[in-house]
Scaffold this motif. Structure first.
Motif, PDB file in Angstrom:
ATOM      1  N   ALA A  60      76.676  40.782  37.315  1.00 25.84           N
ATOM      2  CA  ALA A  60      77.168  41.698  36.279  1.00 25.84           C
ATOM      3  C   ALA A  60      76.731  43.142  36.540  1.00 25.84           C
ATOM      4  CB  ALA A  60      76.692  41.243  34.898  1.00 25.84           C
ATOM      5  N   VAL A  61      75.477  43.355  36.922  1.00 25.82           N
ATOM      6  CA  VAL A  61      75.035  44.736  37.154  1.00 25.82           C
ATOM      7  C   VAL A  61      75.645  45.308  38.430  1.00 25.82           C
ATOM      8  CG1 VAL A  61      72.895  44.509  35.833  1.00 25.82           C
ATOM      9  CG2 VAL A  61      72.883  43.985  38.269  1.00 25.82           C
ATOM     10  N   ILE A  62      75.883  44.460  39.427  1.00 27.19           N
ATOM     11  CA  ILE A  62      76.538  44.943  40.645  1.00 27.19           C
ATOM     12  C   ILE A  62      77.946  45.448  40.321  1.00 27.19           C
ATOM     13  CG2 ILE A  62      77.543  44.199  42.857  1.00 27.19           C
ATOM     14  CD1 ILE A  62      75.118  42.340  43.175  1.00 27.19           C
ATOM     15  N   VAL A  63      78.655  44.726  39.442  1.00 25.57           N
ATOM     16  CA  VAL A  63      79.994  45.150  39.034  1.00 25.57           C
ATOM     17  C   VAL A  63      79.908  46.324  38.061  1.00 25.57           C
ATOM     18  CG1 VAL A  63      82.115  44.416  37.860  1.00 25.57           C
ATOM     19  CG2 VAL A  63      80.920  42.834  39.386  1.00 25.57           C
ATOM     20  N   ALA A  64      78.886  46.337  37.211  1.00 24.69           N
ATOM     21  CA  ALA A  64      78.774  47.364  36.164  1.00 24.69           C
ATOM     22  C   ALA A  64      78.503  48.757  36.737  1.00 24.69           C
ATOM     23  CB  ALA A  64      77.668  46.983  35.178  1.00 24.69           C
ATOM     24  N   ILE A  65      77.775  48.842  37.839  1.00 27.16           N
ATOM     25  CA  ILE A  65      77.405  50.160  38.376  1.00 27.16           C
ATOM     26  C   ILE A  65      78.636  50.996  38.729  1.00 27.16           C
ATOM     27  CG2 ILE A  65      76.295  51.329  40.329  1.00 27.16           C
ATOM     28  CD1 ILE A  65      74.128  49.120  40.210  1.00 27.16           C
ATOM     29  N   PRO A  66      79.599  50.502  39.534  1.00 29.16           N
ATOM     30  CA  PRO A  66      80.787  51.323  39.799  1.00 29.16           C
ATOM     31  C   PRO A  66      81.643  51.568  38.562  1.00 29.16           C
ATOM     32  CG  PRO A  66      81.028  49.133  40.766  1.00 29.16           C
ATOM     33  CD  PRO A  66      79.611  49.258  40.335  1.00 29.16           C
ATOM     34  N   LEU A 126      66.558  56.435  39.614  1.00 31.78           N
ATOM     35  CA  LEU A 126      66.402  57.068  38.305  1.00 31.78           C
ATOM     36  C   LEU A 126      67.147  56.328  37.191  1.00 31.78           C
ATOM     37  CD1 LEU A 126      66.608  60.856  39.281  1.00 31.78           C
ATOM     38  CD2 LEU A 126      64.578  59.516  38.710  1.00 31.78           C
ATOM     39  N   THR A 127      68.097  55.483  37.556  1.00 34.29           N
ATOM     40  CA  THR A 127      68.822  54.704  36.542  1.00 34.29           C
ATOM     41  C   THR A 127      68.394  53.234  36.539  1.00 34.29           C
ATOM     42  OG1 THR A 127      70.638  54.314  38.107  1.00 34.29           O
ATOM     43  CG2 THR A 127      70.846  56.206  36.631  1.00 34.29           C
ATOM     44  N   MET A 128      67.359  52.925  37.293  1.00 36.61           N
ATOM     45  CA  MET A 128      66.931  51.532  37.424  1.00 36.61           C
ATOM     46  C   MET A 128      66.529  50.922  36.084  1.00 36.61           C
ATOM     47  SD  MET A 128      66.731  49.000  39.403  1.00 36.61           S
ATOM     48  CE  MET A 128      67.014  49.821  40.983  1.00 36.61           C
ATOM     49  N   ARG A 129      65.954  51.735  35.190  1.00 35.12           N
ATOM     50  CA  ARG A 129      65.545  51.201  33.885  1.00 35.12           C
ATOM     51  C   ARG A 129      66.749  50.669  33.111  1.00 35.12           C
ATOM     52  NH1 ARG A 129      61.808  54.394  29.405  1.00 35.12           N
ATOM     53  NH2 ARG A 129      61.743  52.711  27.868  1.00 35.12           N
ATOM     54  N   GLY A 130      67.853  51.438  33.106  1.00 31.52           N
ATOM     55  CA  GLY A 130      69.059  50.982  32.427  1.00 31.52           C
ATOM     56  C   GLY A 130      69.668  49.766  33.098  1.00 31.52           C
ATOM     57  N   ILE A 131      69.600  49.720  34.436  1.00 32.26           N
ATOM     58  CA  ILE A 131      70.135  48.580  35.178  1.00 32.26           C
ATOM     59  C   ILE A 131      69.358  47.310  34.827  1.00 32.26           C
ATOM     60  CG2 ILE A 131      70.370  47.595  37.492  1.00 32.26           C
ATOM     61  CD1 ILE A 131      70.932  50.465  38.484  1.00 32.26           C
ATOM     62  N   ILE A 132      68.038  47.419  34.781  1.00 35.38           N
ATOM     63  CA  ILE A 132      67.203  46.258  34.448  1.00 35.38           C
ATOM     64  C   ILE A 132      67.452  45.810  33.009  1.00 35.38           C
ATOM     65  CG2 ILE A 132      64.824  45.483  34.099  1.00 35.38           C
ATOM     66  CD1 ILE A 132      64.056  47.272  36.489  1.00 35.38           C
ATOM     67  N   ALA A 133      67.585  46.784  32.084  1.00 34.91           N
ATOM     68  CA  ALA A 133      67.853  46.433  30.685  1.00 34.91           C
ATOM     69  C   ALA A 133      69.198  45.722  30.555  1.00 34.91           C
ATOM     70  CB  ALA A 133      67.834  47.695  29.823  1.00 34.91           C
ATOM     71  N   GLY A 134      70.215  46.226  31.282  1.00 31.61           N
ATOM     72  CA  GLY A 134      71.524  45.578  31.247  1.00 31.61           C
ATOM     73  C   GLY A 134      71.477  44.172  31.809  1.00 31.61           C
ATOM     74  N   ALA A 151      76.040  45.194  30.383  1.00 27.91           N
ATOM     75  CA  ALA A 151      75.488  45.882  31.555  1.00 27.91           C
ATOM     76  C   ALA A 151      76.111  47.251  31.727  1.00 27.91           C
ATOM     77  CB  ALA A 151      75.710  45.026  32.808  1.00 27.91           C
ATOM     78  N   VAL A 152      77.435  47.355  31.533  1.00 30.98           N
ATOM     79  CA  VAL A 152      78.119  48.647  31.682  1.00 30.98           C
ATOM     80  C   VAL A 152      77.549  49.664  30.698  1.00 30.98           C
ATOM     81  CG1 VAL A 152      80.331  49.842  31.396  1.00 30.98           C
ATOM     82  CG2 VAL A 152      80.256  47.643  32.580  1.00 30.98           C
ATOM     83  N   GLY A 153      77.338  49.234  29.456  1.00 26.70           N
ATOM     84  CA  GLY A 153      76.832  50.158  28.428  1.00 26.70           C
ATOM     85  C   GLY A 153      75.474  50.734  28.769  1.00 26.70           C
ATOM     86  N   THR A 154      74.538  49.882  29.187  1.00 19.51           N
ATOM     87  CA  THR A 154      73.189  50.382  29.489  1.00 19.51           C
ATOM     88  C   THR A 154      73.169  51.227  30.760  1.00 19.51           C
ATOM     89  OG1 THR A 154      72.696  48.301  30.621  1.00 19.51           O
ATOM     90  CG2 THR A 154      72.020  48.479  28.321  1.00 19.51           C
ATOM     91  N   VAL A 155      73.956  50.811  31.777  1.00 22.23           N
ATOM     92  CA  VAL A 155      73.995  51.586  33.024  1.00 22.23           C
ATOM     93  C   VAL A 155      74.627  52.954  32.774  1.00 22.23           C
ATOM     94  CG1 VAL A 155      74.969  51.712  35.352  1.00 22.23           C
ATOM     95  CG2 VAL A 155      74.045  49.549  34.497  1.00 22.23           C
TER      96      VAL A 155
END
Length: 499
Positions: free
Chosen positions: A315-321, A420-428, A383-387
């Motif tokens: 989910a986070v791999i897809v959410a980042i782009p 710098l966005t790792m915190r949001g990625i982990i939360a998502g 995941a998209v929202g937090t990222v």
């Protein structure tokens, strides 16, 4: 003009999210009838449950929002956690324990000799759904209340209005959108829930879709799924039109109740919280003390964690782009919006569509991969929202400086943006993991043969009538859901600090 590098992946994600709808339309063309008398009964039950749940959630959630926002309470933060705590218990767990506790031969009857009415049917389902959805109304209304300025109420009081008149004539009209936003969340949750109406033996769309699936009537299940999606789509359209505006221009309102008023508030709302939180925990603890740990296979918990962890990573791999595309232009924002459809599609509907898709692709049918795809499609928006939120707060000048110094777009992303966005990625990823752990409907339909998770094991135990064996998976699911609530509450706290 050159398109952003994130667009192709975001477009692919959007198309994959829409694929279940296309599959259902294709499958439903084989259905014998579009609408019949049985459909009317299902529609009536579903809408009745939704309306009763919304009304109940407003009646409980709005007063609690006023109390948590305006009333000076001792240990106020603790009370806020208690008010939101029902969100930490999946509604199907509440339905299971309340069904087992009430009625003739229920746990309350067996322990105390008090025979209470059975908890089933429309009334039982409405009570259960209200107990576990009112925090949605409370939290959206509370957010609107905290944005209001106390000077408006003070001016009304100066002009001779009582406090009660001020609430109804000054405050409530300004928080109607907040109440409506929470009510729509409640309505959407009620429409998509399968476990509660199934355990309460109420024929709603979700329960009948599951029955039709088990009867190998996939085309009929698809037609019912599309009818349910029409209602969900209508509510999502209304939700998109609701805006909650901030009006804060001064200090918030603070009320100082007397001891008697505090006692009255406690006497009113304590039984609700005890029923929603205390009773399920007490029933599970009773079963645990009675049956112990020996009957539970802890590999089931590993199955849940394993599948959910893979889904979170995907989910986070897809959410980042998708998140980066949303920040790059209008087309990206449209693609991001499309990915949110997955969150609006009930799990039972998603499962029905992907079962048919799996039948067309035998290498996917009844595999863990198909289940993970379902989890990803359902919870990708988390995941998209937090990222996206963490990326929005990133200082763009850092990336520009890296590019000026000769870094390629990929190097700038891996060395600047990603850390710098790792915190949001982990939360998502954590939110997707936790929601996947408690997902029931899609797992029932798509889980590989012999692959049991905590939620499906709980369902099997309910069907077999071995209630005592539900203690450990039930308590584990409550703990997991509590972690998700803690992440959500910490996110709300950060937002308040930032604003």
């Amino acid at each position: 003009m050159r398109l952003p590098a994130s667009y192709p992946m975001a477009l692919l994600a959007a198309l994959i999210v829409l694929s279940p709808i296309f599959i259902l339309i294709t499958l439903a063309t084989d259905a014998s009838s579009l609408f019949d008398n049985h459909n009317l009964s299902i529609l009536g039950n579903t809408l009745s449950l939704m309306v009763l749940t919304v009304i109940g959630s407003i009646l409980i959630g709005v007063p609690l929002a006023f109390i948590s926002a305006y009333v000076r309470l001792p240990f106020k933060k603790v009370w806020l956690v208690f008010f939101a705590a029902p969100l930490a218990i999946p509604s199907y767990i509440g339905a299971f324990t309340l069904y087992a506790a009430f009625g003739s031969g229920g746990e309350i009857h067996n322990l105390l000799g008090i025979e209470l009415p059975s908890m089933d049917g429309l009334s039982g389902a409405a009570i259960v759904m209200t107990l576990y959805t009112f925090p949605f109304v409370m939290m959206t209304t509370r957010s609107s209340l905290l944005s209001l300025d106390a000077s408006m109420v003070n001016a009304a009081r100066t002009l001779g209005m009582s406090m009660t008149e001020s609430v109804f004539k000054v405050i409530l009209p300004r928080v109607v959108n907040g109440i409506a936003a929470g009510s729509l969340l409640v309505a959407l949750y009620t429409l998509s829930d399968f476990g509660t109406p199934a355990m309460m033996r109420l024929d709603t769309f979700t329960r009948v879709i599951y029955v039709e699936y088990n009867a190998f009537e996939l085309s009929r299940a698809a037609m019912l799924s599309l009818q349910l999606l029409v209602i969900v789509g209508f509510l999502l359209l209304i939700e998109s039109q609701i805006k909650t505006a901030s009006e804060r221009h001064g200090r918030p309102l603070i009320l100082f109740p007397s001891k008697w008023q505090l006692a009255a508030m406690f006497a009113t709302f304590a039984p609700i919280l005890l029923l929603a939180i205390g009773l399920p925990l007490a029933i599970f603890s009773l079963w645990l003390a009675r049956d112990g740990f020996s009957s539970f296979d802890f590999s089931i918990a590993w199955n849940s964690a394993y599948a959910s962890a893979i889904a979170a990573v995907v989910a986070v791999i897809v959410a980042i782009p998708v998140a980066h595309a949303a920040l790059s232009g209008k087309a990206g924002r449209i693609m991001e919006r499309v990915t949110y459809f997955g969150f609006g599609i009930p799990g039972i509907v998603m499962g029905t569509a992907l079962v048919y898709g799996g039948l067309q692709l035998p290498f996917l049918y009844q595999t863990l991969g198909l289940l993970i795809i379902a989890y990803m499609l359902r919870f990708l928006p988390l995941a998209v929202g937090t990222v996206r939120t963490s990326t929005e707060h990133l200082d763009a000048s850092l990336v520009k400086s890296a590019r000026v110094l000769g870094a390629s777009p990929r190097e700038a992303f891996t060395r600047i943006t990603l850390p710098l966005t790792m915190r949001g990625i982990i939360a998502g990823a954590a939110l997707v993991f936790l929601e996947s752990m408690r997902e029931l409907e899609a797992t029932l339909l798509l889980g590989p043969t012999g692959f049991e998770t905590l939620s499906t094991y709980l369902w099997r135990v309910y069907e077999a009538g071995y209630f005592g064996r539900a203690a450990i998976p039930g308590l584990l699911l409550v703990l997991i859901s509590a972690c998700g609530l803690a992440i959500m509450m910490s996110g709300e706290k950060r937002n308040q600090l930032e604003h």
